[in-house]
Scaffold this motif. Sequence first.
Motif, short mmCIF file in Angstrom:
data_model
loop_
_atom_site.label_atom_id
_atom_site.label_comp_id
_atom_site.label_asym_id
_atom_site.label_seq_id
_atom_site.Cartn_x
_atom_site.Cartn_y
_atom_site.Cartn_z
N GLN A 35 0.82 -1.20 0.00
CA GLN A 35 0.00 0.00 0.00
C GLN A 35 0.86 1.26 0.00
O GLN A 35 0.49 2.28 -0.56
CB GLN A 35 -0.91 -0.01 1.23
CG GLN A 35 -1.91 1.14 1.22
CD GLN A 35 -2.91 1.01 2.36
OE1 GLN A 35 -2.79 0.12 3.19
NE2 GLN A 35 -3.88 1.89 2.39
N ILE A 78 -8.47 -4.35 -1.37
CA ILE A 78 -9.09 -4.05 -0.07
C ILE A 78 -8.07 -4.43 1.00
O ILE A 78 -7.61 -5.58 1.05
CB ILE A 78 -10.39 -4.84 0.14
CG1 ILE A 78 -11.36 -4.61 -1.02
CG2 ILE A 78 -11.04 -4.45 1.46
CD1 ILE A 78 -12.56 -5.54 -1.02
N TYR A 79 -7.72 -3.47 1.85
CA TYR A 79 -6.73 -3.71 2.89
C TYR A 79 -7.42 -4.07 4.21
O TYR A 79 -8.63 -3.83 4.38
CB TYR A 79 -5.82 -2.49 3.02
CG TYR A 79 -4.88 -2.37 1.84
CD1 TYR A 79 -3.78 -3.20 1.74
CD2 TYR A 79 -5.14 -1.49 0.80
CE1 TYR A 79 -2.93 -3.13 0.65
CE2 TYR A 79 -4.30 -1.41 -0.30
CZ TYR A 79 -3.20 -2.24 -0.37
OH TYR A 79 -2.37 -2.19 -1.46
N GLU A 81 -7.95 -3.13 7.22
CA GLU A 81 -8.83 -2.28 8.01
C GLU A 81 -10.22 -2.13 7.41
O GLU A 81 -11.15 -1.66 8.06
CB GLU A 81 -8.20 -0.89 8.22
CG GLU A 81 -7.87 -0.13 6.95
CD GLU A 81 -6.43 -0.33 6.50
OE1 GLU A 81 -5.83 0.66 6.03
OE2 GLU A 81 -5.93 -1.46 6.63
N PHE A 82 -10.37 -2.57 6.12
CA PHE A 82 -11.67 -2.47 5.46
C PHE A 82 -12.26 -3.84 5.12
O PHE A 82 -13.27 -3.92 4.42
CB PHE A 82 -11.55 -1.62 4.19
CG PHE A 82 -11.02 -0.23 4.44
CD1 PHE A 82 -11.80 0.72 5.08
CD2 PHE A 82 -9.72 0.11 4.08
CE1 PHE A 82 -11.32 1.99 5.33
CE2 PHE A 82 -9.22 1.38 4.32
CZ PHE A 82 -10.02 2.32 4.96
N VAL A 85 -15.92 -4.35 5.85
CA VAL A 85 -16.88 -3.51 5.13
C VAL A 85 -17.53 -4.26 3.97
O VAL A 85 -18.66 -3.97 3.57
CB VAL A 85 -16.17 -2.23 4.61
CG1 VAL A 85 -17.11 -1.39 3.75
CG2 VAL A 85 -15.65 -1.42 5.78
N PHE A 86 -16.81 -5.28 3.44
CA PHE A 86 -17.28 -5.99 2.24
C PHE A 86 -17.53 -7.46 2.57
O PHE A 86 -16.73 -8.10 3.25
CB PHE A 86 -16.23 -5.88 1.13
CG PHE A 86 -15.93 -4.47 0.71
CD1 PHE A 86 -16.69 -3.85 -0.26
CD2 PHE A 86 -14.90 -3.76 1.31
CE1 PHE A 86 -16.42 -2.54 -0.64
CE2 PHE A 86 -14.62 -2.46 0.94
CZ PHE A 86 -15.39 -1.84 -0.04
N LEU A 114 -10.47 -0.03 -2.46
CA LEU A 114 -11.86 0.02 -2.00
C LEU A 114 -11.91 0.20 -0.49
O LEU A 114 -11.27 -0.55 0.26
CB LEU A 114 -12.59 -1.26 -2.39
CG LEU A 114 -12.65 -1.58 -3.89
CD1 LEU A 114 -13.39 -2.89 -4.13
CD2 LEU A 114 -13.31 -0.45 -4.67
N LYS A 115 -12.70 1.19 -0.07
CA LYS A 115 -12.85 1.47 1.36
C LYS A 115 -14.32 1.54 1.78
O LYS A 115 -14.63 1.41 2.96
CB LYS A 115 -12.17 2.80 1.70
CG LYS A 115 -10.68 2.83 1.40
CD LYS A 115 -10.08 4.19 1.72
CE LYS A 115 -8.59 4.23 1.40
NZ LYS A 115 -8.00 5.56 1.70
N GLU A 116 -15.22 1.76 0.79
CA GLU A 116 -16.64 1.92 1.09
C GLU A 116 -17.46 1.03 0.16
O GLU A 116 -17.10 0.84 -1.01
CB GLU A 116 -17.07 3.37 0.90
CG GLU A 116 -16.30 4.38 1.74
CD GLU A 116 -16.74 5.79 1.39
OE1 GLU A 116 -17.94 6.09 1.58
OE2 GLU A 116 -15.90 6.57 0.91
N GLN A 119 -18.37 1.93 -3.51
CA GLN A 119 -17.37 1.87 -4.58
C GLN A 119 -17.46 0.58 -5.40
O GLN A 119 -16.82 0.48 -6.44
CB GLN A 119 -15.96 1.96 -3.98
CG GLN A 119 -15.62 3.29 -3.35
CD GLN A 119 -14.21 3.26 -2.79
OE1 GLN A 119 -14.01 2.97 -1.61
NE2 GLN A 119 -13.23 3.53 -3.64
#
Length: 328
Positions: A35, A78-79, A81-82, A85-86, A114-116, A119
């Motif tokens: 990252q 997608i890392y 910390e997220f 979320v998915f 991708l964080k949200e 997206q």
Amino acid sequence: MKQAGATRLTRAIYGAIVAAVIAMAVCAMGAAGEQDSEEEPLGEIIVRGIVAEVIKSDKVIRLNLGAPQPHHRFAALIYPEFFGVFSNLDQLAGKTVQLMGTVTEIGGRPQIILKEPRQLAVWRNPRAASLAPKLAGEKAVVRGIVAEVARSDNLVRLNLGAKAPDHRAAAIIYPEHFESFPDLDKLVGKPVEISGELLDMPDRKTVLLTNKQQIAMLRPELALPADAVEPPRTTGERKTVRGLVAEVLKSDRVIRINLGEKAPNHRYSAVIYPKHFDAFDGVESWEGRIVEIEGEVAEVGGRPQIVLVATNQVAFLDLKRKTVSKTK
């Protein structure tokens, strides 16, 4: 001398340990610091493509678009910390998705982080949806052997009787119901009965499928076209055909005599409707015999056929004795 040799050996071992530690540190940085190696953002865009694979590790989840790594055209990352979320990311493989976000490059490859949830979305082609045929306002039942299951991002089609464009009837599933039909490929080559609302399509009877209860498996002898109980309209043409009776298929709606080959590869057929069943007692014994059939031609599902209403329309050709015998 011994002390000097020991000193050199100690230095060599120490140097090897230091080199190993440095190498391990570099590897760890390369694995964990992907990252941090991002280049300058290239701008925010929307990208659509087919998810070729979903790769998961403790450090990153990668969605590769277009082709598997390293031949992918684009990627979504997608890392950790997220991760929460998915959900259900594995189910995206093979589907067309729409990605939205800022594009960056890593190793010369464009990607979006991708964080949200907004997206990432499974893409439905709005134009294809608007062009979908309307319901005809009536229900129908079609029967036949599933010749193929044809797939696209916006449609799954079951073609009955033959592959497109020679199919006799079809059933269509739209994307919002794809997940209700997980095992469609297992139907290929099997006789089915499909019931449901007709779509307004001019060329073939086409049924809309929304749940798997609309599909019923049939015994092979019942895999007949769902013709009306009364004969279809004839073309006004009379014809005489000869051929080997490959099979006689019976149901409570119709008796079908296929000539040349079994369905769906038969080249011609004769049909008997219920009000004339009694006149053709013992029709099963026709299989394997060579017949001559004469009568008015009708067309059902693009296939020519002769409607039988009287026994004098059929003659058996006994090639060994070179005689012709009429049915009794």
